[in-house]
Design a protein around this motif. Structure first.
Motif, PDB file in Angstrom:
ATOM      1  N   ARG A   1       0.849  -1.199   0.000  1.00  0.00           N
ATOM      2  CA  ARG A   1       0.000   0.000   0.000  1.00  0.00           C
ATOM      3  C   ARG A   1       0.883   1.247   0.000  1.00  0.00           C
ATOM      4  O   ARG A   1       1.771   1.377   0.853  1.00  0.00           O
ATOM      5  CB  ARG A   1      -0.921  -0.027   1.221  1.00  0.00           C
ATOM      6  CG  ARG A   1      -1.931   1.103   1.260  1.00  0.00           C
ATOM      7  CD  ARG A   1      -3.036   0.783   2.260  1.00  0.00           C
ATOM      8  NE  ARG A   1      -2.536   0.665   3.608  1.00  0.00           N
ATOM      9  CZ  ARG A   1      -2.592   1.651   4.515  1.00  0.00           C
ATOM     10  NH1 ARG A   1      -3.131   2.823   4.195  1.00  0.00           N
ATOM     11  NH2 ARG A   1      -2.146   1.462   5.735  1.00  0.00           N
ATOM     12  N   THR A   2       0.652   2.148  -0.918  1.00  0.00           N
ATOM     13  CA  THR A   2       1.449   3.363  -1.019  1.00  0.00           C
ATOM     14  C   THR A   2       0.969   4.388   0.001  1.00  0.00           C
ATOM     15  O   THR A   2      -0.205   4.800  -0.006  1.00  0.00           O
ATOM     16  CB  THR A   2       1.360   3.965  -2.428  1.00  0.00           C
ATOM     17  OG1 THR A   2       1.831   3.007  -3.382  1.00  0.00           O
ATOM     18  CG2 THR A   2       2.199   5.224  -2.536  1.00  0.00           C
ATOM     19  N   LEU A   3       1.880   4.797   0.881  1.00  0.00           N
ATOM     20  CA  LEU A   3       1.564   5.816   1.874  1.00  0.00           C
ATOM     21  C   LEU A   3       1.981   7.210   1.400  1.00  0.00           C
ATOM     22  O   LEU A   3       1.349   8.207   1.759  1.00  0.00           O
ATOM     23  CB  LEU A   3       2.266   5.500   3.202  1.00  0.00           C
ATOM     24  CG  LEU A   3       1.961   4.148   3.842  1.00  0.00           C
ATOM     25  CD1 LEU A   3       2.696   4.023   5.181  1.00  0.00           C
ATOM     26  CD2 LEU A   3       0.464   3.958   4.043  1.00  0.00           C
ATOM     27  N   PHE A   4       3.071   7.247   0.625  1.00  0.00           N
ATOM     28  CA  PHE A   4       3.567   8.530   0.119  1.00  0.00           C
ATOM     29  C   PHE A   4       4.247   8.289  -1.221  1.00  0.00           C
ATOM     30  O   PHE A   4       5.016   7.341  -1.378  1.00  0.00           O
ATOM     31  CB  PHE A   4       4.567   9.149   1.100  1.00  0.00           C
ATOM     32  CG  PHE A   4       5.267  10.368   0.565  1.00  0.00           C
ATOM     33  CD1 PHE A   4       4.610  11.591   0.496  1.00  0.00           C
ATOM     34  CD2 PHE A   4       6.578  10.294   0.105  1.00  0.00           C
ATOM     35  CE1 PHE A   4       5.240  12.716  -0.019  1.00  0.00           C
ATOM     36  CE2 PHE A   4       7.221  11.407  -0.407  1.00  0.00           C
ATOM     37  CZ  PHE A   4       6.562  12.627  -0.469  1.00  0.00           C
ATOM     38  N   ASP A   5       3.926   9.140  -2.187  1.00  0.00           N
ATOM     39  CA  ASP A   5       4.565   9.050  -3.496  1.00  0.00           C
ATOM     40  C   ASP A   5       4.520  10.434  -4.128  1.00  0.00           C
ATOM     41  O   ASP A   5       3.437  10.939  -4.476  1.00  0.00           O
ATOM     42  CB  ASP A   5       3.849   8.030  -4.377  1.00  0.00           C
ATOM     43  CG  ASP A   5       4.540   7.844  -5.715  1.00  0.00           C
ATOM     44  OD1 ASP A   5       5.734   7.499  -5.716  1.00  0.00           O
ATOM     45  OD2 ASP A   5       3.874   8.063  -6.751  1.00  0.00           O
ATOM     46  N   SER A   6       5.694  11.052  -4.237  1.00  0.00           N
ATOM     47  CA  SER A   6       5.724  12.438  -4.714  1.00  0.00           C
ATOM     48  C   SER A   6       5.301  12.593  -6.175  1.00  0.00           C
ATOM     49  O   SER A   6       4.581  13.557  -6.494  1.00  0.00           O
ATOM     50  CB  SER A   6       7.117  13.041  -4.488  1.00  0.00           C
ATOM     51  OG  SER A   6       8.142  12.245  -5.053  1.00  0.00           O
ATOM     52  N   PRO A   7       5.689  11.676  -7.106  1.00  0.00           N
ATOM     53  CA  PRO A   7       5.255  11.880  -8.493  1.00  0.00           C
ATOM     54  C   PRO A   7       3.740  11.904  -8.669  1.00  0.00           C
ATOM     55  O   PRO A   7       3.209  12.659  -9.491  1.00  0.00           O
ATOM     56  CB  PRO A   7       5.884  10.697  -9.239  1.00  0.00           C
ATOM     57  CG  PRO A   7       7.074  10.326  -8.429  1.00  0.00           C
ATOM     58  CD  PRO A   7       6.643  10.548  -7.002  1.00  0.00           C
ATOM     59  N   THR A   8       3.036  11.057  -7.911  1.00  0.00           N
ATOM     60  CA  THR A   8       1.577  11.001  -8.031  1.00  0.00           C
ATOM     61  C   THR A   8       0.880  11.867  -6.980  1.00  0.00           C
ATOM     62  O   THR A   8      -0.350  11.886  -6.918  1.00  0.00           O
ATOM     63  CB  THR A   8       1.081   9.555  -7.886  1.00  0.00           C
ATOM     64  OG1 THR A   8       1.431   9.057  -6.579  1.00  0.00           O
ATOM     65  CG2 THR A   8       1.706   8.657  -8.941  1.00  0.00           C
ATOM     66  N   ARG A   9       1.680  12.559  -6.154  1.00  0.00           N
ATOM     67  CA  ARG A   9       1.153  13.422  -5.081  1.00  0.00           C
ATOM     68  C   ARG A   9       0.308  12.645  -4.076  1.00  0.00           C
ATOM     69  O   ARG A   9      -0.611  13.175  -3.457  1.00  0.00           O
ATOM     70  CB  ARG A   9       0.349  14.593  -5.670  1.00  0.00           C
ATOM     71  CG  ARG A   9       1.182  15.515  -6.539  1.00  0.00           C
ATOM     72  CD  ARG A   9       0.399  16.728  -6.987  1.00  0.00           C
ATOM     73  NE  ARG A   9       1.241  17.600  -7.798  1.00  0.00           N
ATOM     74  CZ  ARG A   9       0.840  18.763  -8.318  1.00  0.00           C
ATOM     75  NH1 ARG A   9      -0.419  19.177  -8.126  1.00  0.00           N
ATOM     76  NH2 ARG A   9       1.664  19.493  -9.045  1.00  0.00           N
ATOM     77  N   THR A  10       0.630  11.371  -3.921  1.00  0.00           N
ATOM     78  CA  THR A  10      -0.051  10.565  -2.903  1.00  0.00           C
ATOM     79  C   THR A  10       0.552  10.870  -1.537  1.00  0.00           C
ATOM     80  O   THR A  10       1.767  10.850  -1.372  1.00  0.00           O
ATOM     81  CB  THR A  10       0.115   9.068  -3.195  1.00  0.00           C
ATOM     82  OG1 THR A  10      -0.456   8.768  -4.465  1.00  0.00           O
ATOM     83  CG2 THR A  10      -0.557   8.223  -2.118  1.00  0.00           C
ATOM     84  N   ASN A  11      -0.307  11.153  -0.563  1.00  0.00           N
ATOM     85  CA  ASN A  11       0.154  11.397   0.809  1.00  0.00           C
ATOM     86  C   ASN A  11      -0.992  11.038   1.751  1.00  0.00           C
ATOM     87  O   ASN A  11      -1.826  11.881   2.096  1.00  0.00           O
ATOM     88  CB  ASN A  11       0.579  12.850   0.999  1.00  0.00           C
ATOM     89  CG  ASN A  11       1.305  13.071   2.312  1.00  0.00           C
ATOM     90  OD1 ASN A  11       1.914  12.152   2.864  1.00  0.00           O
ATOM     91  ND2 ASN A  11       1.233  14.281   2.841  1.00  0.00           N
ATOM     92  N   VAL A  12      -1.029   9.769   2.139  1.00  0.00           N
ATOM     93  CA  VAL A  12      -2.128   9.277   2.972  1.00  0.00           C
ATOM     94  C   VAL A  12      -2.125  10.006   4.311  1.00  0.00           C
ATOM     95  O   VAL A  12      -1.075  10.150   4.952  1.00  0.00           O
ATOM     96  CB  VAL A  12      -1.990   7.762   3.197  1.00  0.00           C
ATOM     97  CG1 VAL A  12      -3.057   7.250   4.152  1.00  0.00           C
ATOM     98  CG2 VAL A  12      -2.064   7.024   1.858  1.00  0.00           C
ATOM     99  N   PRO A  13      -3.278  10.499   4.774  1.00  0.00           N
ATOM    100  CA  PRO A  13      -3.340  11.199   6.069  1.00  0.00           C
ATOM    101  C   PRO A  13      -2.872  10.317   7.222  1.00  0.00           C
ATOM    102  O   PRO A  13      -2.959   9.088   7.156  1.00  0.00           O
ATOM    103  CB  PRO A  13      -4.830  11.534   6.208  1.00  0.00           C
ATOM    104  CG  PRO A  13      -5.363  11.518   4.812  1.00  0.00           C
ATOM    105  CD  PRO A  13      -4.572  10.477   4.088  1.00  0.00           C
ATOM    106  N   VAL A  14      -2.400  10.965   8.262  1.00  0.00           N
ATOM    107  CA  VAL A  14      -1.849  10.258   9.427  1.00  0.00           C
ATOM    108  C   VAL A  14      -2.810   9.204   9.950  1.00  0.00           C
ATOM    109  O   VAL A  14      -2.418   8.046  10.176  1.00  0.00           O
ATOM    110  CB  VAL A  14      -1.499  11.264  10.547  1.00  0.00           C
ATOM    111  CG1 VAL A  14      -1.057  10.523  11.803  1.00  0.00           C
ATOM    112  CG2 VAL A  14      -0.416  12.232  10.091  1.00  0.00           C
TER     113      VAL A  14
END
Length: 359
Positions: free
Chosen positions: A60-73
């Motif tokens: 599961r991706t928690l953070f990925d800068s290219p796709t701007r994914t940043n799951v909340p805390v």
């Protein structure tokens, strides 16, 4: 359970560039102050956003800068235990634990958490009535009750004195062995790493310099500079054979027998013993008529000269590898070389109580 971290961040005068993977167990994130340990764990928790990179947990991706994914805390499924317990002072221990259970169903029951951490007698107390070690055990319990997929622990023993650390280490061993929960454990203590870690990721100046199984990293002479010459030491695994009337415990290790002052472990249980390199002497012949009880046949794996008068010898002792710190003069006198067979000598009383843990 898998964790993959690849993050980059530029601070004023400091660049963080960290990549590592781990597969469950207790992974120790080691480094001196300023190495970047807390920044890494905060990025994983979601309270710090790196400039770029990717963090993936169990697919599961928690953070990925290219796709701007940043799951909340609150959606990352992580439990966080800080240096200070941060319990709610107006709630009892039982109420603090129940607060953790508000978020998601835990894989372990409340009764299991209470028993595992030995806090049944504390449930009606307020945090102000607890010792530092008791507070940390409750904080761990609250994190477990939140049902995390992984537990993050940021130097949880740093604020405790040695006596309180000795009290809580057995509970952390139980947590590692019985909770079936991966743990990322930040520490700069070799003793804690030797007792607890199944794998180690070592940081220096914001970069990973060593990563792998704990027994491999701790017994690697090339890693001594990372951990410090004075703290260098490796692990032996053994089985408790007997507790003798003279106060000694007999262990069976891969290379023979090890005698230690009485340890609190049942017969037939396995233990891990951290042996400091400075406490190991070498002899070309099996020594007789000496006070040291532990004489183990060994084979030299490698010799590394230090910057000063010392040298580090890596030894194969049965299935395990340990280190011996000797002088360069002694290495030349004994003609130490790879493949050589000799004997490693260790005083029973040289092994500290805190360096013996559950296997």
């Amino acid at each position: 359970m898998s964790l993959s971290v690849d993050i980059h961040h530029r601070f004023d005068g400091f660049d963080l560039d960290v990549q590592f993977q781990t597969e469950g167990g207790l992974t120790a994130l080691f480094g001196r102050s300023g190495a970047g340990k807390t920044t890494v764990i905060n990025a994983l928790a979601g309270v710090f956003r790196p400039d770029r990179g990717r963090i993936e947990m169990n697919g599961r991706t928690l953070f990925d800068s290219p796709t701007r994914t940043n799951v909340p805390v609150h959606k990352r499924g992580l439990g966080y235990v800080f240096q200070d317990a941060r319990l709610f002072p107006h709630l009892s221990v039982a109420q603090n634990l129940k607060y953790g259970a508000r978020f998601r169903k835990s894989r372990v029951s409340g009764d299991q958490v209470v028993e595992m951490l030995g806090i049944a007698h504390l449930l009606d107390r307020r945090p102000t009535d607890l010792s530092g070690g008791e507070k940390q055990r409750v904080a761990i319990g609250r994190a477990l009750m939140s049902g995390p997929e992984m537990l993050l622990m940021d130097e949880p023993l740093a604020a405790l004195d040695q006596a309180r650390k000795d009290d809580i280490l057995p509970y952390l061993e139980r947590l590692r062995d019985e909770a079936d929960l991966p743990i990322l454990y930040v520490s700069h203590s070799i003793t804690e790493i030797g007792r607890l870690a199944t794998s180690v990721v070592a940081l220096e100046h914001g970069r990973v310099v060593r990563a792998g199984a704990a027994e491999d990293i701790l017994s690697d002479p090339d890693a001594v500079a990372t951990f410090g010459v004075q703290d260098a030491g490796a692990m032996l695994r053994g089985r408790v054979v007997a507790h003798h009337d003279d106060g000694l415990t007999e262990l069976a290790v891969g290379g023979g027998q090890l005698w230690l002052p009485r340890i609190m472990a049942p017969v037939d249980s396995t233990v891990r013993v951290r042996v400091e390199a400075r406490d190991v002497m070498l002899s070309l012949q099996q020594p007789n008529d000496i006070s040291a009880l532990n004489v183990l046949p060994a084979t030299v794996v490698s010799l590394r000269d230090g910057d000063g008068p010392g040298a580090m010898v890596q030894l194969q002792v049965g299935p395990d590898r340990i280190l011996a710190r000797i002088t360069g003069r002694s290495a030349k006198t004994l003609n130490i070389r790879a493949g050589q067979t000799l004997f490693a000598v260790l005083k029973s009383v040289a092994v500290a109580k805190q360096d013996i843990g559950r296997g």
